[in-house]
Scaffold this active site. Structure first.
Site, mmCIF file in Angstrom:
data_model
loop_
_atom_site.group_PDB
_atom_site.id
_atom_site.type_symbol
_atom_site.label_atom_id
_atom_site.label_comp_id
_atom_site.label_asym_id
_atom_site.label_seq_id
_atom_site.Cartn_x
_atom_site.Cartn_y
_atom_site.Cartn_z
ATOM 1 N N CYS A 214 68.582 -29.693 39.928
ATOM 2 C CA CYS A 214 68.904 -30.832 39.056
ATOM 3 C C CYS A 214 70.413 -31.051 39.010
ATOM 4 C CB CYS A 214 68.359 -30.589 37.654
ATOM 5 S SG CYS A 214 68.579 -31.996 36.534
ATOM 6 N N VAL B 172 73.496 -30.524 21.346
ATOM 7 C CA VAL B 172 74.779 -30.386 20.667
ATOM 8 C C VAL B 172 75.933 -30.224 21.649
ATOM 9 C CG1 VAL B 172 74.487 -27.890 20.382
ATOM 10 C CG2 VAL B 172 75.996 -29.147 18.829
ATOM 11 N N ASP B 173 75.705 -29.540 22.774
ATOM 12 C CA ASP B 173 76.807 -29.266 23.702
ATOM 13 C C ASP B 173 77.386 -30.542 24.298
ATOM 14 O OD1 ASP B 173 76.588 -26.510 23.319
ATOM 15 O OD2 ASP B 173 75.096 -26.296 24.896
ATOM 16 N N CYS C 132 62.251 -28.197 32.011
ATOM 17 C CA CYS C 132 61.935 -29.417 31.258
ATOM 18 C C CYS C 132 60.585 -30.017 31.613
ATOM 19 C CB CYS C 132 63.050 -30.448 31.439
ATOM 20 S SG CYS C 132 63.300 -31.010 33.145
ATOM 21 N N MET D 3 70.160 -39.417 31.471
ATOM 22 C CA MET D 3 69.336 -39.601 32.671
ATOM 23 C C MET D 3 67.867 -39.504 32.284
ATOM 24 S SD MET D 3 71.371 -37.367 35.557
ATOM 25 C CE MET D 3 71.112 -35.826 34.673
#
Length: 354
Positions: free
Chosen positions: A102, A12-13, A199, A33
């Site tokens: 990252c 959402v951001d 992740c 990405m």
């Protein structure tokens, strides 16, 4: 018209950031990405960021906004600069923060390079932080107005050039406001939960991830006390981090905690809670947001992990990329491999690796 490349994670951001940038009059292009395959992360579902469902969510938002959308394959760069660095850090007895790598190497490294190729003036992300340009042309990195969502800690490695070509549209908003706006706009991800895990380690089992990445099983060794006396066996240093109490498998009338990890002899030093407190630490790989180390000692506040409250300290620069920190009060479980970030009020002075 100025052009902006929007980093869209599927959350959402970044969706709201894309909308706000478009409303501000920029010609926008969305992108995601592609950093790894789910199989590479040992994942069999879609709980991680950068999954195929995230790509579809980001594409849906781009279509709704009527902006071009691309998927960039950065898997090789991500493996080299994030995944392998993560594994190497654990093998060296450290506890890394791969989200910082990252940001450093992918979002504000490779993505900025791609933006230049596409003729874009800015990279836009959904980070909760602020960028301010001073009268002398220098850029400041500042905390978000919403302290509960501030992400300035993971952005300390940004340079003046990167700050001058980056926009953080959410820096002045709260998460509640962002979700409300997304719902008002009918975005498919308005109520999508935030990603909580690293992740590429969706199950939170860091030791198993290191073994999967390196192809090597961890080597058992000895727990020792601060004097070097053997206490019992451990499963391998990658299973432990400074401050850890649970999962040690050592029976004792008073709890043991991991105080130090020693890869040179494959031992893990255990001690009592009182042994975890220290007033001093060294920081390497320091990046100064201003582009230059301060002259002499400075007073500032220092954060030693993401959920840690900044503490008053005296910082001494050592050359351009190292620093020595002395806290006013002893801090618990200062952990090698974590980031130390330096603040002057809501301004990020810089940071580095403990």
């Amino acid at each position: 018209m100025m052009k902006a490349l929007i980093a869209m994670s599927g959350g959402v951001d970044s969706a709201v950031a894309a909308y706000l940038t478009q409303q501000a009059g920029f010609e926008c292009t969305g992108c995601t990405m592609r950093l790894y395959d789910n199989e590479d992360a040992g994942a069999v579902d879609e709980r991680t960021c950068c999954s195929l469902s995230d790509v579809e969510d980001a594409r849906s938002i781009a279509m709704k906004l009527g902006i071009p959308y691309h998927v960039f394959n950065f898997k090789e760069e991500f493996r080299k600069n994030v995944i392998c660095r993560f594994a190497d850090s654990y093998l060296a007895g450290r506890t890394p923060n791969p989200c910082i790598d990252c940001n450093r190497y992918l979002k504000f490294g490779k993505l900025h390079e791609r933006a230049q190729v596409l003729g874009c003036d800015y990279v836009v992300t959904g980070h909760y932080a602020r960028i301010e340009k001073r009268d002398d042309g220098r850029y400041l990195l500042k905390k978000a107005l919403d302290p509960s969502k501030d992400q300035s800690y993971v952005l300390y490695s940004m340079t003046q050039d990167q700050l001058s070509h980056t926009l953080f549209p959410l820096g002045g908003m709260t998460k509640i406001q962002a979700r409300a706006l997304a719902a008002e706009l009918g975005f498919i991800n308005a109520e999508k939960p935030d990603s909580q895990d690293i992740c590429f380690v969706p199950d939170g089992d860091y030791a198993a991830a290191v073994e999967r990445i390196t192809g090597n099983l961890s080597v058992p060794g000895d727990f020792v006390d601060p004097d070097g006396n053997r206490i019992g066996p451990h499963k391998g240093i990658i299973h432990y981090t400074v401050g850890q109490r649970r999962g040690l498998g050592i029976a004792s009338s008073e709890p043991y905690y991991v105080c130090r990890i020693c890869p040179e002899d494959n031992t893990v030093v255990l001690g009592r809670n009182s042994d975890l407190f220290s007033r001093e630490m060294d920081v390497s790989e320091v990046n100064w947001i201003s582009g230059k180390a301060p002259d002499g000692n400075i007073r500032c506040r220092v954060k030693i992990r993401y959920r840690h409250k900044e503490q008053d300290a005296t910082l001494t620069p050592v050359g351009e990329d190292k620093a020595h920190v002395i806290f006013d009060e002893a801090q618990r479980a200062i952990t090698p491999g974590q980031a130390a970030v330096f603040y002057d009020g809501d301004i990020v002075l810089g940071g580095g690796v403990i």
